[in-house]
Design a protein around this motif. Structure first.
Motif, PDB file in Angstrom:
ATOM      1  N   SER A  63      -2.980 -17.297  14.002  1.00 18.06           N
ATOM      2  CA  SER A  63      -3.387 -18.407  13.003  1.00 18.06           C
ATOM      3  C   SER A  63      -4.160 -19.322  14.029  1.00 18.06           C
ATOM      4  O   SER A  63      -3.679 -19.665  15.121  1.00 18.06           O
ATOM      5  N   SER A 102      -1.403 -15.177  11.324  1.00 16.86           N
ATOM      6  CA  SER A 102      -2.421 -15.652  10.255  1.00 16.86           C
ATOM      7  C   SER A 102      -1.694 -16.440   8.875  1.00 16.86           C
ATOM      8  O   SER A 102      -0.935 -15.650   8.334  1.00 16.86           O
ATOM      9  N   CYS A 104      -2.929 -16.189   6.264  1.00 20.96           N
ATOM     10  CA  CYS A 104      -3.370 -15.397   5.077  1.00 20.96           C
ATOM     11  C   CYS A 104      -2.301 -14.195   5.120  1.00 20.96           C
ATOM     12  O   CYS A 104      -2.741 -13.399   4.214  1.00 20.96           O
ATOM     13  N   LEU A 107      -1.297 -12.828   1.809  1.00 22.04           N
ATOM     14  CA  LEU A 107      -2.387 -12.450   0.820  1.00 22.04           C
ATOM     15  C   LEU A 107      -2.862 -11.093   1.408  1.00 22.04           C
ATOM     16  O   LEU A 107      -2.994 -10.290   0.463  1.00 22.04           O
ATOM     17  N   HIS A 121     -11.019 -11.831   4.548  1.00 19.76           N
ATOM     18  CA  HIS A 121     -11.137 -13.399   3.967  1.00 19.76           C
ATOM     19  C   HIS A 121     -12.200 -14.028   4.681  1.00 19.76           C
ATOM     20  O   HIS A 121     -12.303 -14.294   5.813  1.00 19.76           O
ATOM     21  N   ASN A 177      -7.760 -23.021  -5.599  1.00 23.97           N
ATOM     22  CA  ASN A 177      -7.305 -23.216  -4.221  1.00 23.97           C
ATOM     23  C   ASN A 177      -5.904 -24.087  -4.212  1.00 23.97           C
ATOM     24  O   ASN A 177      -5.684 -24.736  -5.391  1.00 23.97           O
ATOM     25  N   GLU A 181      -2.346 -22.081   2.388  1.00 24.83           N
ATOM     26  CA  GLU A 181      -3.114 -20.706   2.088  1.00 24.83           C
ATOM     27  C   GLU A 181      -1.948 -19.905   1.504  1.00 24.83           C
ATOM     28  O   GLU A 181      -2.388 -19.169   0.568  1.00 24.83           O
ATOM     29  N   GLU A 182      -0.797 -19.961   1.952  1.00 25.07           N
ATOM     30  CA  GLU A 182       0.175 -18.990   1.435  1.00 25.07           C
ATOM     31  C   GLU A 182       0.505 -18.949  -0.054  1.00 25.07           C
ATOM     32  O   GLU A 182       0.924 -18.107  -0.892  1.00 25.07           O
ATOM     33  N   THR A 185      -0.885 -17.040  -2.848  1.00 25.39           N
ATOM     34  CA  THR A 185      -0.633 -15.607  -3.099  1.00 25.39           C
ATOM     35  C   THR A 185      -0.259 -15.217  -4.767  1.00 25.39           C
ATOM     36  O   THR A 185      -0.745 -14.205  -5.356  1.00 25.39           O
ATOM     37  N   TYR A 209     -11.029 -13.420  -0.915  1.00 26.92           N
ATOM     38  CA  TYR A 209     -10.561 -12.228  -0.459  1.00 26.92           C
ATOM     39  C   TYR A 209     -11.257 -11.009  -1.163  1.00 26.92           C
ATOM     40  O   TYR A 209     -11.307 -10.929  -2.147  1.00 26.92           O
TER      41      TYR A 209
END
Ligand SMILES: CSC[C@@H](O)[C@@H](O)C(=O)COP(=O)(O)O
Ligand SMILES: [Zn+2]
Length: 244
Positions: A63, A102, A104, A107, A121, A177, A181-182, A185, A209
């Motif tokens: 990350s 990350s 992400c 995801l 991504h 958004n 980030e998580e 999901t 994605y």
């Protein structure tokens, strides 16, 4: 070499999982792909990334790093299958010191649960612009749609259904958004359930994605989509409709 004094190097943190002379090994491919993606404006300023499933191992970038400078020794490895939550209980079998995985990751894991072999991504400005041009009022039904453009043939109709045709309409769902980030999901999962044939989900004001059955498919699908998003932005400026 032989003899009683032969020593065996200790296995530290499963480093061997990211050491390979094969350029197609995920630990070599992720840095190589990210260098390309950086040059295409997909992963600049540490945003974006990619993850690959290789058998029962998931390879994930760290990350907040310059993704184009990443090295194979910086890659995390997760035993697959694994639980997506909570983050601390993820089954990392290789964890580089002083780095975090990350944001992400959940995801990417969602895409692998869906049968993907690779998930990309991007923070492509074309993807972001398209999310701004599709009316927000449509809420969870918001979708980018385009038809009658040759490059649509680069996107599958769905698993085992072949590729879209020139006269088909390509639909890519758009989710809102979130601050972290998580937290995207659940939106990604909902979009995948609603559009089981999709290979991509746009994130409003953020990026996209894209996943594929393997690395080549994820990459070429992501390229085709980015081409279509750029074209769509230019068509919009010229007052041309996306769907004939
Ligand atoms: C420029 S910060 C971008 C992040 O918040 C996130 O959106 C992202 O795409 C990358 O997260 P990362 O944890 O560095 O892999
Ligand atoms: Zn992002």
């Amino acid at each position: 070499m032989c003899g009683a004094d032969q020593t065996v190097a200790p296995v530290a943190n499963n480093d061997h999982l990211v050491q390979s002379s094969d350029p197609d090994h995920p630990a070599n491919l992720i840095p190589e792909l990210c260098r390309k993606f950086y040059n295409w404006g997909w992963v600049t300023g540490t945003g974006g990334g990619t993850s690959i499933r290789h058998g029962d191992h998931i390879f994930i970038a760290p990350s907040g790093v310059q993704k184009e400078l990443m090295k194979s020794e910086n890659i995390f490895v997760i035993q697959w299958p694994t639980a997506k939550y909570p983050a601390t209980e993820r089954n990392y079998i290789r964890k580089p010191l002083k780095l975090n995985p990350s944001a992400c990751t959940p995801l990417f894991l969602t895409a692998f649960e869906h049968g993907a072999g690779c998930c990309i991504h991007t923070h492509s400005q074309w993807a972001v612009l398209v999310t701004l041009l599709v009316e927000r009022e449509k809420g969870p039904d918001a979708c980018f749609e385009i038809s009658n453009i040759e490059q649509i043939k680069g996107i599958p109709k769905g698993k085992g259904k072949g590729m879209l045709g020139y006269h088909d309409t390509l639909s890519i769902p758009i989710i809102d958004n979130t601050a972290f980030e998580e937290d995207l999901t659940s939106g990604l999962e909902a979009a995948m359930n609603k559009y089981p044939d999709t290979y991509a989900v746009l994130v409003r004001r953020h990026g996209i994605y894209v996943w594929g059955d393997n690395v080549a498919k994820a990459k070429t699908q992501c390229e085709s989509l980015d081409y279509l998003f750029q074209l769509a932005v230019e068509m919009h400026k010229l007052g041309l409709p996306w769907v004939k």
